[in-house]
Enzyme design. Sequence first.
Site, PDB file in Angstrom:
ATOM      1  N   ASN A  83     -24.080 -19.295  29.730  1.00  0.00           N
ATOM      2  CA  ASN A  83     -22.705 -19.378  30.213  1.00  0.00           C
ATOM      3  C   ASN A  83     -22.371 -18.102  30.974  1.00  0.00           C
ATOM      4  O   ASN A  83     -23.005 -17.065  30.773  1.00  0.00           O
ATOM      5  CB  ASN A  83     -21.739 -19.532  29.026  1.00  0.00           C
ATOM      6  CG  ASN A  83     -20.310 -19.764  29.471  1.00  0.00           C
ATOM      7  OD1 ASN A  83     -20.059 -20.471  30.452  1.00  0.00           O
ATOM      8  ND2 ASN A  83     -19.369 -19.179  28.770  1.00  0.00           N
ATOM      9  N   THR A  84     -21.394 -18.198  31.859  1.00  0.00           N
ATOM     10  CA  THR A  84     -20.828 -16.996  32.461  1.00  0.00           C
ATOM     11  C   THR A  84     -19.363 -16.922  32.079  1.00  0.00           C
ATOM     12  O   THR A  84     -18.660 -17.935  32.063  1.00  0.00           O
ATOM     13  CB  THR A  84     -21.006 -16.972  33.994  1.00  0.00           C
ATOM     14  OG1 THR A  84     -20.354 -15.803  34.516  1.00  0.00           O
ATOM     15  CG2 THR A  84     -20.428 -18.200  34.665  1.00  0.00           C
ATOM     16  N   HIS A  85     -18.931 -15.711  31.748  1.00  0.00           N
ATOM     17  CA  HIS A  85     -17.559 -15.511  31.270  1.00  0.00           C
ATOM     18  C   HIS A  85     -16.914 -14.405  32.095  1.00  0.00           C
ATOM     19  O   HIS A  85     -17.533 -13.354  32.318  1.00  0.00           O
ATOM     20  CB  HIS A  85     -17.596 -15.124  29.784  1.00  0.00           C
ATOM     21  CG  HIS A  85     -16.240 -14.916  29.206  1.00  0.00           C
ATOM     22  ND1 HIS A  85     -15.413 -15.959  28.869  1.00  0.00           N
ATOM     23  CD2 HIS A  85     -15.551 -13.788  28.928  1.00  0.00           C
ATOM     24  CE1 HIS A  85     -14.273 -15.476  28.402  1.00  0.00           C
ATOM     25  NE2 HIS A  85     -14.333 -14.158  28.435  1.00  0.00           N
ATOM     26  N   ASP A 117     -18.193 -17.512  23.131  1.00  0.00           N
ATOM     27  CA  ASP A 117     -18.240 -16.205  23.813  1.00  0.00           C
ATOM     28  C   ASP A 117     -18.802 -15.095  22.933  1.00  0.00           C
ATOM     29  O   ASP A 117     -18.434 -13.922  23.085  1.00  0.00           O
ATOM     30  CB  ASP A 117     -16.842 -15.810  24.339  1.00  0.00           C
ATOM     31  CG  ASP A 117     -16.321 -16.778  25.387  1.00  0.00           C
ATOM     32  OD1 ASP A 117     -17.153 -17.395  26.086  1.00  0.00           O
ATOM     33  OD2 ASP A 117     -15.091 -16.927  25.508  1.00  0.00           O
ATOM     34  N   ILE A 149     -15.555 -26.994  24.660  1.00  0.00           N
ATOM     35  CA  ILE A 149     -16.366 -26.243  23.695  1.00  0.00           C
ATOM     36  C   ILE A 149     -17.276 -27.244  22.997  1.00  0.00           C
ATOM     37  O   ILE A 149     -16.801 -28.240  22.439  1.00  0.00           O
ATOM     38  CB  ILE A 149     -15.462 -25.521  22.678  1.00  0.00           C
ATOM     39  CG1 ILE A 149     -14.663 -24.433  23.391  1.00  0.00           C
ATOM     40  CG2 ILE A 149     -16.287 -24.938  21.539  1.00  0.00           C
ATOM     41  CD1 ILE A 149     -13.550 -23.841  22.545  1.00  0.00           C
ATOM     42  N   LEU A 150     -18.565 -26.975  23.057  1.00  0.00           N
ATOM     43  CA  LEU A 150     -19.521 -27.927  22.497  1.00  0.00           C
ATOM     44  C   LEU A 150     -19.819 -27.595  21.034  1.00  0.00           C
ATOM     45  O   LEU A 150     -19.888 -26.423  20.652  1.00  0.00           O
ATOM     46  CB  LEU A 150     -20.799 -27.932  23.335  1.00  0.00           C
ATOM     47  CG  LEU A 150     -20.569 -28.475  24.756  1.00  0.00           C
ATOM     48  CD1 LEU A 150     -21.796 -28.251  25.631  1.00  0.00           C
ATOM     49  CD2 LEU A 150     -20.197 -29.960  24.708  1.00  0.00           C
ATOM     50  N   ARG A 183     -15.251 -33.924  18.690  1.00  0.00           N
ATOM     51  CA  ARG A 183     -16.055 -32.902  19.376  1.00  0.00           C
ATOM     52  C   ARG A 183     -17.550 -33.074  19.076  1.00  0.00           C
ATOM     53  O   ARG A 183     -18.392 -32.997  19.966  1.00  0.00           O
ATOM     54  CB  ARG A 183     -15.577 -31.510  18.959  1.00  0.00           C
ATOM     55  CG  ARG A 183     -16.148 -30.379  19.821  1.00  0.00           C
ATOM     56  CD  ARG A 183     -15.505 -29.042  19.481  1.00  0.00           C
ATOM     57  NE  ARG A 183     -14.066 -29.073  19.565  1.00  0.00           N
ATOM     58  CZ  ARG A 183     -13.371 -28.962  20.716  1.00  0.00           C
ATOM     59  NH1 ARG A 183     -14.003 -28.766  21.850  1.00  0.00           N
ATOM     60  NH2 ARG A 183     -12.054 -29.024  20.708  1.00  0.00           N
TER      61      ARG A 183
END
Length: 205
Positions: free
Chosen positions: A102-104, A140, A87-88, A60
């Site tokens: 980001n949009t969640h 998130d 996932i960074l 990762r």
Amino acid sequence: MALAVLVSGAGSILDAMVEADLPVDLVVADRPCAAIALAAGHDVEAMVVRRPSFGDDFDRDGYSAHLATTLADRGVDLVAMAGFGTILGQPFHDRFAGRVLNTHPALLPAFPGWHAVRDALAAGVDTTGCTVHVATLEVDAGPVLAQEAVDVRPDDDEATLHERIKVVERRLYVDTLRAVLAGEVLLPGPSPDSPSSDPEPGAVP
Ligand code: GRF
């Protein structure tokens, strides 16, 4: 600010960004996906920085560092994730601290994670929604920039509810990005021309 959009899927939010004339300079996917073809159809530069593995052997941090370098080499200073499926890790957030959005599809902190719509339905809530936020290493959990509620209907399934949420996301994310690009929303990271990695005292309205 040069804007890159990270995608992995259908790209309907990317489409909304481009249709709204947001200045998308580069689209990057971690896998072949419809969003790449969509970008190409809009004459936006698009590339796949292929994630080499989806198994336990996935490096990762190595992938995150490679992606960060790829974007930085192209002069990117603002990154918008729009349905990006990786996932960074720390190296990416070090490079773009406070400059990853980001949009969640839920009202964070409710229902974080990959199955936000399914989890909201399973919990039996009558209202869920979406959140545009600054992405940080903790998934998130970064500062919220905008949220909007969406009613859950008795006959909703995951697909119908997600689609109604995405209708809102396409507008809310575009509006938020436009405000960030106009300098009307200050992000918490260092300014692009600052050599320091210390956070500047910016506010997140
Ligand atoms: C959106 O609901 C976003 O919040 C989630 O993935 C979806 C992306 O949809 N992370 P699309 O690929 O832009 O259509």
